[in-house]
Design a protein around this motif. Structure first.
Motif, short mmCIF file in Angstrom:
data_model
loop_
_atom_site.label_atom_id
_atom_site.label_comp_id
_atom_site.label_asym_id
_atom_site.label_seq_id
_atom_site.Cartn_x
_atom_site.Cartn_y
_atom_site.Cartn_z
N TYR A 65 -4.06 4.97 2.49
CA TYR A 65 -4.12 5.88 3.63
C TYR A 65 -3.85 7.29 3.12
CZ TYR A 65 -3.71 1.59 6.41
OH TYR A 65 -3.91 0.34 6.96
N PRO A 66 -4.90 8.04 2.76
CA PRO A 66 -4.69 9.34 2.09
C PRO A 66 -4.05 10.40 2.98
CG PRO A 66 -7.01 9.01 2.60
CD PRO A 66 -6.34 7.71 2.89
N ARG B 137 -8.38 4.83 6.24
CA ARG B 137 -8.03 4.17 4.99
C ARG B 137 -9.26 3.94 4.11
NH1 ARG B 137 -6.51 -1.42 8.12
NH2 ARG B 137 -8.62 -2.25 8.40
N VAL B 138 -9.00 3.91 2.82
CA VAL B 138 -9.98 3.52 1.81
C VAL B 138 -9.48 2.21 1.21
CG1 VAL B 138 -11.14 4.15 -0.34
CG2 VAL B 138 -10.49 5.94 1.31
N GLY C 205 -12.37 2.70 6.55
CA GLY C 205 -12.07 2.24 7.89
C GLY C 205 -10.90 2.92 8.53
N TYR C 206 -10.49 2.37 9.66
CA TYR C 206 -9.35 2.88 10.43
C TYR C 206 -8.45 1.71 10.76
CZ TYR C 206 -6.64 4.82 14.27
OH TYR C 206 -5.61 5.23 15.07
N GLY C 207 -7.16 1.86 10.47
CA GLY C 207 -6.22 0.78 10.69
C GLY C 207 -5.11 1.07 11.67
N GLU D 264 -13.68 -1.40 9.95
CA GLU D 264 -14.01 -1.00 8.58
C GLU D 264 -15.47 -1.29 8.30
OE1 GLU D 264 -11.92 -3.06 5.49
OE2 GLU D 264 -12.05 -5.01 6.50
N ALA D 265 -16.05 -0.48 7.40
CA ALA D 265 -17.45 -0.65 7.01
C ALA D 265 -17.56 -0.42 5.52
CB ALA D 265 -18.34 0.33 7.77
#
Length: 223
Positions: A90-91, A97-98, A150-152, A164-165
């Motif tokens: 999560y930068p 997120r990556v 994506g997003y968490g 997420e994709a």
């Protein structure tokens, strides 16, 4: 056996995550379900730091699809079953997120075809009575690396939504044991040689699926 190994591995991963509540602080442990192009199943997530998290999931799904290869209509029963583990970064300390990880891939396609007209296999024309029924199984690599964006959600307790994709690289699919069953030429050496050529044609048809799209949505509860 491949399916049983995937199931056993999946439950082992989920059990390991479930046994880690002592590591979880406010909202760092999440349990829920995920659904999408990998299938449907349970997911567990642990985010011990603002910028770092790990996840494990087991996903499965099945459906049928028909395809033509050299005028032979094959019915394909796709059985999806995979076990995954992901490392999340999560930068920006928020929900974006990556993620990178991999899946133990038990996905396969059971192929079958019962020609009703003369068909050409390996340059030779055969009648339906000579062929009978064609069967085989298409499999990809047993391990597949995955990369997604994506997003968490954040670390607030309660229900949260994620998405997420990305892509899963499962290698070039291979067909196993393409056989003609119940026909007059079931054990004919010429037909057996032509079926090897047919295997290559089917593999060329499914070669595009060596990169599998990943699009998953999650509904989670944070503790």
């Amino acid at each position: 056996m491949k399916t049983l190994r995937c199931v056993a591995l999946g439950f082992a991963c989920l059990a390991t995550f479930s046994a880690a509540p002592a590591l979880a602080g406010d909202g760092t442990l999440a349990v829920g379900v995920t659904a999408g192009t990998l299938g449907v199943g349970p997911e567990l997530s642990l985010r011990p730091a603002e910028k770092l998290g790990v996840r494990a999931s087991v996903d499965w799904l099945s459906f049928s699809h028909d395809t033509d290869v050299d005028d032979i209509n094959y019915n394909g029963d796709l059985g999806m079953l995979s076990v995954g583990a992901m490392l999340d970064w999560y930068p920006f300390d928020g929900g974006f997120r990556v993620s990178a990880g991999g899946r133990w891939n038990g996905n396969d396609i059971a192929l079958s075809a019962t020609p009703s007209n003369n068909v050409t296999i390996g340059g030779t024309t055969y009648t339906p009575a000579e062929i009978g029924r064609l069967t085989g199984t298409v499999e990809a690599n047993p391990f597949a690396p995955v990369l997604t964006l994506g997003y968490g959600g954040d670390l607030s307790r309660g229900f949260t939504f994620g998405v997420e994709a990305g892509v899963m690289y499962q290698g070039a699919p291979e067909i196993k044991n393409l056989q003609a069953r119940g026909g007059l030429l079931e054990n004919d050496p010429g037909l057996l040689g032509d079926l090897e050529d047919e295997e290559q044609r089917i593999e060329n048809e499914v070669d595009a699926y060596q990169v599998w799209p990943v699009l998953q949505v999650m509904l989670m509860y944070r503790f």
